[in-house]
Scaffold this active site. Structure first.
Site, short mmCIF file in Angstrom:
data_model
loop_
_atom_site.label_atom_id
_atom_site.label_comp_id
_atom_site.label_asym_id
_atom_site.label_seq_id
_atom_site.Cartn_x
_atom_site.Cartn_y
_atom_site.Cartn_z
N HIS A 17 0.85 -1.21 0.00
CA HIS A 17 0.00 0.00 0.00
C HIS A 17 0.88 1.26 0.00
O HIS A 17 0.60 2.23 -0.70
CB HIS A 17 -0.88 0.05 1.26
CG HIS A 17 -1.91 -1.01 1.37
ND1 HIS A 17 -2.05 -1.81 2.48
CD2 HIS A 17 -2.91 -1.40 0.51
CE1 HIS A 17 -3.07 -2.64 2.32
NE2 HIS A 17 -3.60 -2.42 1.13
N LYS A 41 -17.06 -6.31 7.39
CA LYS A 41 -15.77 -7.00 7.39
C LYS A 41 -15.28 -7.08 8.83
O LYS A 41 -15.28 -6.07 9.54
CB LYS A 41 -14.75 -6.22 6.55
CG LYS A 41 -14.83 -6.53 5.07
CD LYS A 41 -13.53 -6.16 4.38
CE LYS A 41 -13.55 -6.53 2.91
NZ LYS A 41 -12.31 -6.21 2.22
N ARG A 90 -1.93 -6.31 -8.13
CA ARG A 90 -0.79 -7.18 -7.88
C ARG A 90 -0.63 -8.21 -8.99
O ARG A 90 0.40 -8.36 -9.58
CB ARG A 90 -0.94 -7.92 -6.53
CG ARG A 90 -0.49 -7.10 -5.36
CD ARG A 90 -1.11 -7.60 -4.11
NE ARG A 90 -2.56 -7.48 -4.17
CZ ARG A 90 -3.35 -7.64 -3.14
NH1 ARG A 90 -2.85 -7.96 -1.98
NH2 ARG A 90 -4.65 -7.47 -3.27
N SER A 128 -2.78 -7.70 3.00
CA SER A 128 -3.11 -7.52 4.42
C SER A 128 -3.56 -8.84 5.03
O SER A 128 -3.21 -9.16 6.18
CB SER A 128 -4.24 -6.50 4.58
OG SER A 128 -3.84 -5.25 4.10
P1 ADP Z 1 -9.88 -3.81 -0.13
O1 ADP Z 1 -10.50 -4.53 1.03
O2 ADP Z 1 -10.71 -2.67 -0.65
O3 ADP Z 1 -9.40 -4.71 -1.25
P2 ADP Z 1 -7.11 -3.45 0.67
O4 ADP Z 1 -6.65 -2.62 1.83
O5 ADP Z 1 -6.86 -4.90 0.74
O6 ADP Z 1 -8.63 -3.07 0.49
O7 ADP Z 1 -6.43 -2.91 -0.67
C1 ADP Z 1 -6.65 -1.60 -1.14
C2 ADP Z 1 -6.10 -1.49 -2.55
O8 ADP Z 1 -4.70 -1.69 -2.53
C3 ADP Z 1 -6.64 -2.54 -3.51
O9 ADP Z 1 -6.77 -1.97 -4.80
C4 ADP Z 1 -5.58 -3.61 -3.53
O10 ADP Z 1 -5.58 -4.32 -4.74
C5 ADP Z 1 -4.35 -2.74 -3.38
N1 ADP Z 1 -3.24 -3.49 -2.80
C6 ADP Z 1 -3.23 -4.24 -1.69
N2 ADP Z 1 -2.01 -4.77 -1.45
C7 ADP Z 1 -1.22 -4.33 -2.47
C8 ADP Z 1 0.16 -4.54 -2.84
N3 ADP Z 1 0.94 -5.35 -2.13
N4 ADP Z 1 0.62 -3.92 -3.94
C9 ADP Z 1 -0.20 -3.14 -4.67
N5 ADP Z 1 -1.50 -2.91 -4.40
C10 ADP Z 1 -2.00 -3.48 -3.32
#
Ligand code: ADP
Length: 158
Positions: A17, A41, A90, A128
């Site tokens: 992130h 969630k 990703r 995450s």
């Molecule tokens: P959500 O529950 O909305 O998917 P996340 O916090 O998991 O929220 O992710 C927010 C955004 O960041 C999403 O678009 C996800 O694909 C992206 N994301 C999560 N981890 C990574 C990473 N390691 N590299 C790039 N983008 C990421």
């Protein structure tokens, strides 16, 4: 002024992130890192704690602001006067969901544009969900999350 909103759960924020928001901060005048307060969630960290931790992680980025929201993303973006939604990609597995989400958001608010940023080589395997699972069993995630997040995970699992 070019503004973007980077929405997500950030439960917790990872180096993946951080990489996205750091790179976005170079392309936009203002970036809102928007943490969704989605009660359905089952979050590991409360919304207040996720905001606090994310703020600590982006404090070096002057044009990044951390906010939380509990309404429809497109409505929140419009309220904030933001026209660009940023999401991270990703792998091809992310693509299907992100494509669906972007299309849905365009149906709801055609004036907003979704931009997908590709993860860098250090972030493609980080999520995450995996971080939470590994940390729960005492695995070492220190290279995958900022130090404040690592410490917070240690605290809840000690
Ligand atoms: P959500 O529950 O909305 O998917 P996340 O916090 O998991 O929220 O992710 C927010 C955004 O960041 C999403 O678009 C996800 O694909 C992206 N994301 C999560 N981890 C990574 C990473 N390691 N590299 C790039 N983008 C990421």
């Amino acid at each position: 002024m070019r503004s973007a909103i980077y929405p997500g759960s950030f439960d917790p924020l990872t180096n993946g992130h951080l990489d996205i928001v750091q790179r976005a901060s170079h392309s936009f005048d203002r970036v809102l890192l928007a943490i969704s307060n989605n009660a359905s969630k089952n979050a590991t960290f409360s919304i207040e704690r996720r905001v606090e931790l994310a703020q600590a992680c982006v404090s070096h980025l002057d044009n990044v602001e951390v906010v939380s929201f509990n309404i429809l993303l497109v409505d929140y973006a419009k309220q904030q006067g933001v026209k660009t939604i940023l999401r991270g990609l990703r792998a091809t597995s992310d693509f299907e969901y992100e494509f669906q989400l972007a299309t849905m958001n365009r149906k709801l608010a055609p004036e907003l544009e979704t931009l997908l940023m590709m993860t860098s080589e250090n972030g493609f395997y980080i999520s995450s969900r995996l971080i939470r699972e590994i940390a729960r069993f005492g695995g070492d995630v220190s290279s995958m999350v900022p130090k404040v997040i690592y410490d917070a995970l240690q605290t809840i699992h000690s």
